[in-house]
Design a protein around this motif. Structure first.
Motif, PDB file in Angstrom:
ATOM      1  N   GLY A 241      41.454  54.560  43.467  1.00  0.00           N
ATOM      2  CA  GLY A 241      40.209  53.970  43.953  1.00  0.00           C
ATOM      3  C   GLY A 241      40.293  53.737  45.444  1.00  0.00           C
ATOM      4  O   GLY A 241      41.339  53.308  45.946  1.00  0.00           O
ATOM      5  N   ALA A 242      39.206  54.031  46.185  1.00  0.00           N
ATOM      6  CA  ALA A 242      39.261  53.898  47.645  1.00  0.00           C
ATOM      7  C   ALA A 242      37.940  53.405  48.213  1.00  0.00           C
ATOM      8  O   ALA A 242      36.868  53.788  47.744  1.00  0.00           O
ATOM      9  N   ILE A 243      38.076  52.553  49.241  1.00  0.00           N
ATOM     10  CA  ILE A 243      36.944  52.218  50.093  1.00  0.00           C
ATOM     11  C   ILE A 243      37.138  52.995  51.387  1.00  0.00           C
ATOM     12  O   ILE A 243      38.208  52.943  52.000  1.00  0.00           O
ATOM     13  N   VAL A 244      36.110  53.736  51.794  1.00  0.00           N
ATOM     14  CA  VAL A 244      36.192  54.576  52.992  1.00  0.00           C
ATOM     15  C   VAL A 244      35.116  54.116  53.965  1.00  0.00           C
ATOM     16  O   VAL A 244      33.955  53.962  53.589  1.00  0.00           O
ATOM     17  N   THR A 245      35.495  53.903  55.230  1.00  0.00           N
ATOM     18  CA  THR A 245      34.552  53.293  56.164  1.00  0.00           C
ATOM     19  C   THR A 245      33.537  54.273  56.732  1.00  0.00           C
ATOM     20  O   THR A 245      32.499  53.863  57.226  1.00  0.00           O
ATOM     21  N   LYS A 246      33.833  55.561  56.688  1.00  0.00           N
ATOM     22  CA  LYS A 246      32.914  56.554  57.241  1.00  0.00           C
ATOM     23  C   LYS A 246      32.391  57.469  56.127  1.00  0.00           C
ATOM     24  O   LYS A 246      33.176  58.033  55.352  1.00  0.00           O
ATOM     25  N   ASP A 247      31.079  57.655  56.076  1.00  0.00           N
ATOM     26  CA  ASP A 247      30.478  58.480  55.029  1.00  0.00           C
ATOM     27  C   ASP A 247      30.993  59.914  55.059  1.00  0.00           C
ATOM     28  O   ASP A 247      31.267  60.515  54.017  1.00  0.00           O
ATOM     29  N   VAL A 248      31.105  60.483  56.241  1.00  0.00           N
ATOM     30  CA  VAL A 248      31.526  61.881  56.333  1.00  0.00           C
ATOM     31  C   VAL A 248      32.956  62.044  55.837  1.00  0.00           C
ATOM     32  O   VAL A 248      33.291  63.056  55.200  1.00  0.00           O
ATOM     33  N   SER A 249      33.802  61.054  56.076  1.00  0.00           N
ATOM     34  CA  SER A 249      35.167  61.097  55.541  1.00  0.00           C
ATOM     35  C   SER A 249      35.155  60.924  54.030  1.00  0.00           C
ATOM     36  O   SER A 249      35.972  61.525  53.311  1.00  0.00           O
ATOM     37  N   SER A 250      34.231  60.099  53.533  1.00  0.00           N
ATOM     38  CA  SER A 250      34.088  59.908  52.094  1.00  0.00           C
ATOM     39  C   SER A 250      33.746  61.214  51.399  1.00  0.00           C
ATOM     40  O   SER A 250      34.277  61.529  50.329  1.00  0.00           O
ATOM     41  N   VAL A 251      32.857  61.985  52.010  1.00  0.00           N
ATOM     42  CA  VAL A 251      32.459  63.266  51.423  1.00  0.00           C
ATOM     43  C   VAL A 251      33.633  64.234  51.421  1.00  0.00           C
ATOM     44  O   VAL A 251      33.863  64.968  50.450  1.00  0.00           O
ATOM     45  N   GLY A 252      34.421  64.235  52.503  1.00  0.00           N
ATOM     46  CA  GLY A 252      35.614  65.075  52.539  1.00  0.00           C
ATOM     47  C   GLY A 252      36.587  64.707  51.436  1.00  0.00           C
ATOM     48  O   GLY A 252      37.138  65.584  50.748  1.00  0.00           O
ATOM     49  N   LEU A 253      36.783  63.416  51.246  1.00  0.00           N
ATOM     50  CA  LEU A 253      37.684  62.930  50.196  1.00  0.00           C
ATOM     51  C   LEU A 253      37.152  63.300  48.813  1.00  0.00           C
ATOM     52  O   LEU A 253      37.900  63.753  47.937  1.00  0.00           O
ATOM     53  N   LEU A 254      35.851  63.125  48.618  1.00  0.00           N
ATOM     54  CA  LEU A 254      35.216  63.469  47.346  1.00  0.00           C
ATOM     55  C   LEU A 254      35.389  64.948  47.023  1.00  0.00           C
ATOM     56  O   LEU A 254      35.817  65.315  45.922  1.00  0.00           O
ATOM     57  N   ASN A 255      35.057  65.821  47.973  1.00  0.00           N
ATOM     58  CA  ASN A 255      35.138  67.259  47.725  1.00  0.00           C
ATOM     59  C   ASN A 255      36.577  67.713  47.485  1.00  0.00           C
ATOM     60  O   ASN A 255      36.841  68.593  46.661  1.00  0.00           O
TER      61      ASN A 255
END
Length: 333
Positions: A241-255
């Motif tokens: 489980g992760a909280i990511v501060t930047k949306d674009v980094s979140s999408v990279g992590l998701l993909n």
């Protein structure tokens, strides 16, 4: 409440709508449901809100100029925040000059000085942090400055933010309640005040209070590729489980998680902390800490109008409410 004290923020709060909606009603925009329009108009009449008269009085029947400093014109977070600033600027008849400090050959203080040399009446500064050189440049001028969505060690400058500690703690509770016990906080610059003084302490306290093991903070994750390249390390350490501060980094992590066969949210959950449009258009849609970006900008602009007209501020550091919007990247929908 005196008539002259009533602001668009007061109307929005009483009517339980955004300031964008109040602005649309005031300016005759038809893209508002009748029920909502009627509720806003009722509040306007009850509070004796007079936007046109106030705007004319503030602007003294002349056009004035505000400087807006942003770190990155392409960043959706700052673009959405700027919309609230612009709408209030239009309402009060101010023009805006935008200056970006990203990828400049000049130092930030030179960029700021160049903006001040254009005789702006006030400045709104938007960034993840207030740099030392920016703070020094602002101290050398009498021009009013307001920080929007910017956390600073220097409390001299008025600011508008959310309660980042409370927001992150609520998101961490969501992940824990979903059975995720190896958690990560993923940030850009760990020395930025928003991370150093708010998000990181909140994460460390939560981990300690819940006696969790194997949790970790990851920094220097600033773009899509950083997020994409991070997932294998998280998976290797068993983080789920992760909280990511930047949306674009979140999408990279998701993909990256999906490309490597992980199931989201069953195997791995993500909460993103910016809540720009990108968080909604990806699939699965990202659970978000939704900051009121429009209102952050609008309130900052309203504070600046008061300072530019030598009016006092009832509150120098305003904290606006946030929402935890549960979507498809977490189990607890």
């Amino acid at each position: 409440m005196h008539k002259q004290d009533v602001t668009i923020y007061d109307v929005a709060r009483e009517a339980k709508v955004s300031m964008a909606t109040v602005s649309r009603v005031v300016n005759g925009n038809n893209n508002v449901r009748k029920e909502t329009r009627d509720r806003v108009m009722e509040v306007i009449k009850r509070l004796h809100y007079q936007p046109n008269a106030v705007a004319q009085g503030l602007a003294s029947k002349r056009t004035t100029t505000v400087g807006l400093i942003v770190p990155d014109l392409t960043n959706l977070y700052f673009a959405e925040l700027s919309k609230g600033i612009d709408d209030i600027a239009v309402l009060y008849k101010y023009n805006i000059i935008i200056s970006s400090v990203e990828n400049r050959l000049m130092k930030e203080d030179a960029v700021i000085q160049g903006l001040l040399n254009k005789q702006v009446d006030g400045v709104i500064y938007m960034s993840n942090k207030l740099s030392e050189e920016a703070a020094e440049a602002f101290k050398r001028t009498d021009t009013p400055v307001v920080l929007a969505g910017t956390v600073s060690d220097n409390l001299e400058f008025p600011s508008v933010n959310i309660d980042y500690k409370k927001a992150d703690t609520e998101a961490l509770n969501l992940l824990l309640n979903d059975g995720k016990k190896k958690l990560a906080l993923v940030v850009g610059d760990k020395e930025a005040p928003i991370n150093r003084d708010h998000r990181i302490p909140a994460f460390e306290k939560f981990v300690a209070d819940n006696e969790l093991e194997g949790c970790e903070i990851f920094d220097s994750i600033k773009d899509y590729s950083d997020g994409y390249n991070l997932y294998p390390e998280l998976a290797k350490k068993g983080i789920n489980g992760a909280i990511v501060t930047k949306d674009v980094s979140s999408v990279g992590l998701l993909n990256s998680a999906l490309d490597r066969g992980a199931k989201v949210p069953e195997d791995f959950e993500i909460v993103t902390a910016s809540a720009t449009q990108i968080a909604s258009v990806v699939r699965p849609a990202l659970t978000t800490i939704k900051q009121p970006l429009y209102d952050l900008g609008a309130v900052a602009m309203r504070m600046l109008t008061k300072l530019m007209n030598d009016e006092g501020l009832e509150e120098k550091h305003i904290v606006l409410p946030y929402e935890l919007i549960k979507k498809q990247s977490t189990l607890n929908k």
